[in-house]
Design a protein around this motif. Structure first.
Motif, PDB file in Angstrom:
ATOM      1  N   VAL A 159       0.771  -1.335  -0.019  1.00  0.00           N
ATOM      2  CA  VAL A 159       0.027   0.067  -0.049  1.00  0.00           C
ATOM      3  C   VAL A 159       0.843   1.348   0.151  1.00  0.00           C
ATOM      4  O   VAL A 159       0.577   2.229  -0.745  1.00  0.00           O
ATOM      5  CB  VAL A 159      -1.128  -0.015   1.150  1.00  0.00           C
ATOM      6  CG1 VAL A 159      -1.743   1.471   1.450  1.00  0.00           C
ATOM      7  CG2 VAL A 159      -2.120  -0.924   1.071  1.00  0.00           C
ATOM      8  N   ASP A 160       2.104   1.150   0.814  1.00  0.00           N
ATOM      9  CA  ASP A 160       2.970   2.386   0.972  1.00  0.00           C
ATOM     10  C   ASP A 160       3.476   2.505  -0.493  1.00  0.00           C
ATOM     11  O   ASP A 160       3.691   3.948  -0.814  1.00  0.00           O
ATOM     12  CB  ASP A 160       3.892   2.198   1.913  1.00  0.00           C
ATOM     13  CG  ASP A 160       4.698   3.264   2.309  1.00  0.00           C
ATOM     14  OD1 ASP A 160       4.086   4.456   2.533  1.00  0.00           O
ATOM     15  OD2 ASP A 160       5.847   3.378   2.334  1.00  0.00           O
ATOM     16  N   HIS A 197       2.027   2.195  -3.167  1.00  0.00           N
ATOM     17  CA  HIS A 197       1.110   2.558  -4.184  1.00  0.00           C
ATOM     18  C   HIS A 197       0.183   3.813  -3.966  1.00  0.00           C
ATOM     19  O   HIS A 197      -0.157   4.614  -5.011  1.00  0.00           O
ATOM     20  CB  HIS A 197       0.321   1.387  -4.591  1.00  0.00           C
ATOM     21  CG  HIS A 197       1.154   0.537  -5.507  1.00  0.00           C
ATOM     22  ND1 HIS A 197       1.697  -0.613  -4.705  1.00  0.00           N
ATOM     23  CD2 HIS A 197       1.296   0.003  -6.710  1.00  0.00           C
ATOM     24  CE1 HIS A 197       2.222  -1.548  -5.535  1.00  0.00           C
ATOM     25  NE2 HIS A 197       2.073  -1.151  -6.884  1.00  0.00           N
ATOM     26  N   ALA A 198      -0.029   4.093  -2.631  1.00  0.00           N
ATOM     27  CA  ALA A 198      -1.054   5.118  -2.243  1.00  0.00           C
ATOM     28  C   ALA A 198      -0.578   6.503  -2.708  1.00  0.00           C
ATOM     29  O   ALA A 198      -1.456   7.407  -2.756  1.00  0.00           O
ATOM     30  CB  ALA A 198      -1.214   4.820  -0.921  1.00  0.00           C
ATOM     31  N   ASP A 199       0.746   6.626  -2.905  1.00  0.00           N
ATOM     32  CA  ASP A 199       1.125   8.182  -3.139  1.00  0.00           C
ATOM     33  C   ASP A 199       0.546   8.635  -4.260  1.00  0.00           C
ATOM     34  O   ASP A 199       0.189   9.814  -4.582  1.00  0.00           O
ATOM     35  CB  ASP A 199       2.449   8.397  -2.775  1.00  0.00           C
ATOM     36  CG  ASP A 199       3.514   7.549  -3.733  1.00  0.00           C
ATOM     37  OD1 ASP A 199       2.894   6.571  -4.369  1.00  0.00           O
ATOM     38  OD2 ASP A 199       4.769   7.735  -4.018  1.00  0.00           O
ATOM     39  N   PRO A 244      -1.930   6.896  -6.865  1.00  0.00           N
ATOM     40  CA  PRO A 244      -2.843   5.940  -7.537  1.00  0.00           C
ATOM     41  C   PRO A 244      -3.059   6.077  -8.840  1.00  0.00           C
ATOM     42  O   PRO A 244      -3.045   5.119  -9.580  1.00  0.00           O
ATOM     43  CB  PRO A 244      -3.977   6.010  -6.369  1.00  0.00           C
ATOM     44  CG  PRO A 244      -4.002   7.299  -6.056  1.00  0.00           C
ATOM     45  CD  PRO A 244      -2.733   7.927  -5.766  1.00  0.00           C
ATOM     46  N   GLY A 274      -9.678   4.352  -3.281  1.00  0.00           N
ATOM     47  CA  GLY A 274      -8.861   4.479  -1.808  1.00  0.00           C
ATOM     48  C   GLY A 274      -8.392   2.923  -1.567  1.00  0.00           C
ATOM     49  O   GLY A 274      -8.683   2.047  -2.036  1.00  0.00           O
ATOM     50  N   TYR A 275      -7.059   3.186  -0.983  1.00  0.00           N
ATOM     51  CA  TYR A 275      -6.340   1.758  -0.500  1.00  0.00           C
ATOM     52  C   TYR A 275      -6.788   1.374   0.924  1.00  0.00           C
ATOM     53  O   TYR A 275      -6.330   2.283   1.774  1.00  0.00           O
ATOM     54  CB  TYR A 275      -4.854   2.262  -0.501  1.00  0.00           C
ATOM     55  CG  TYR A 275      -4.270   2.343  -1.877  1.00  0.00           C
ATOM     56  CD1 TYR A 275      -3.804   1.249  -2.682  1.00  0.00           C
ATOM     57  CD2 TYR A 275      -4.424   3.587  -2.574  1.00  0.00           C
ATOM     58  CE1 TYR A 275      -3.532   1.341  -3.852  1.00  0.00           C
ATOM     59  CE2 TYR A 275      -4.061   3.797  -4.286  1.00  0.00           C
ATOM     60  CZ  TYR A 275      -3.377   2.499  -4.528  1.00  0.00           C
ATOM     61  OH  TYR A 275      -3.147   2.461  -5.997  1.00  0.00           O
TER      62      TYR A 275
END
Length: 191
Positions: free
Chosen positions: A87-88, A90-92, A94, A162-163
């Motif tokens: 997640v870390d 990819h979340a920055d 998306p 959203g992640y």
């Protein structure tokens, strides 16, 4: 060149495939001529962004897998650390990661991704076996299923919604449930 790749990542993240080489050069603070000295078109820039992401992800996951093998936490903790790292990663950005997943892959990239995914599957299978999780018959198949479903959620579902790490945890828990404890031997007959 790193400045151009970072600028491309930022512009693709905001504009998707509508991004132009002019906007990327402007974001990098360089002339369009300088951009074209290194990259023939925006497809080459997108490819460079994808290659950078894979290298960065590989380095971080390799370090994490080494720590997990050394510390051998319980399965839920192991997978939680892996999912948080994913997640870390990819979340920055998306929208950028969804774009990279759908557009940036060449045949050579696909082979590199297969090798990368094989390594991730092998690590997940190792922890499935170590923690006695999933199906006893084929932990490699369970690992591949986990990796494929998490990958699909990270690149196809979560960029727009959203992640949600809990959703990823549920996926893993469903595919790799704890095995029921063996029934205890009945007590000997009284008498």
């Amino acid at each position: 060149m790193a400045t151009l790749v970072e600028a491309a990542a930022q512009v693709f993240s905001r504009e998707g495939m509508a991004a132009t080489t002019n906007r990327i050069a402007e974001r990098a603070g360089l002339s369009i001529g300088t951009l074209y000295q290194y990259f023939p078109d925006k497809g080459a820039l997108l490819h460079a962004v994808a290659a950078r992401h894979v290298l960065h992800s590989d380095a971080r996951l390799t370090a994490l897998f080494e720590r997990l093998r050394a510390t051998a936490p319980p399965f839920e903790d192991t997978m939680d650390q892996v999912l948080r790292e994913l997640v870390d990663l990819h979340a920055d950005h998306p929208r950028l990661h969804a774009l990279l997943h759908r557009v940036a892959m060449t045949a050579a990239d696909l082979e590199e991704m297969r090798i990368f995914e094989d390594r991730i599957c092998a690590e997940v299978a190792y922890h499935l076996k170590r923690c006695d999780r999933g199906t006893e018959e084929d932990p490699e198949l369970t690992a591949r299923s986990i990796v494929a479903l998490v990958d699909a959620q990270l690149h196809r579902v979560m960029p727009d919604h959203g992640y949600d790490i809990e959703q990823l945890r549920l996926t893993v828990a469903h595919l790799a449930p704890a095995r029921p404890a063996a029934p205890a031997d009945p007590p000997p007959p009284a008498g």
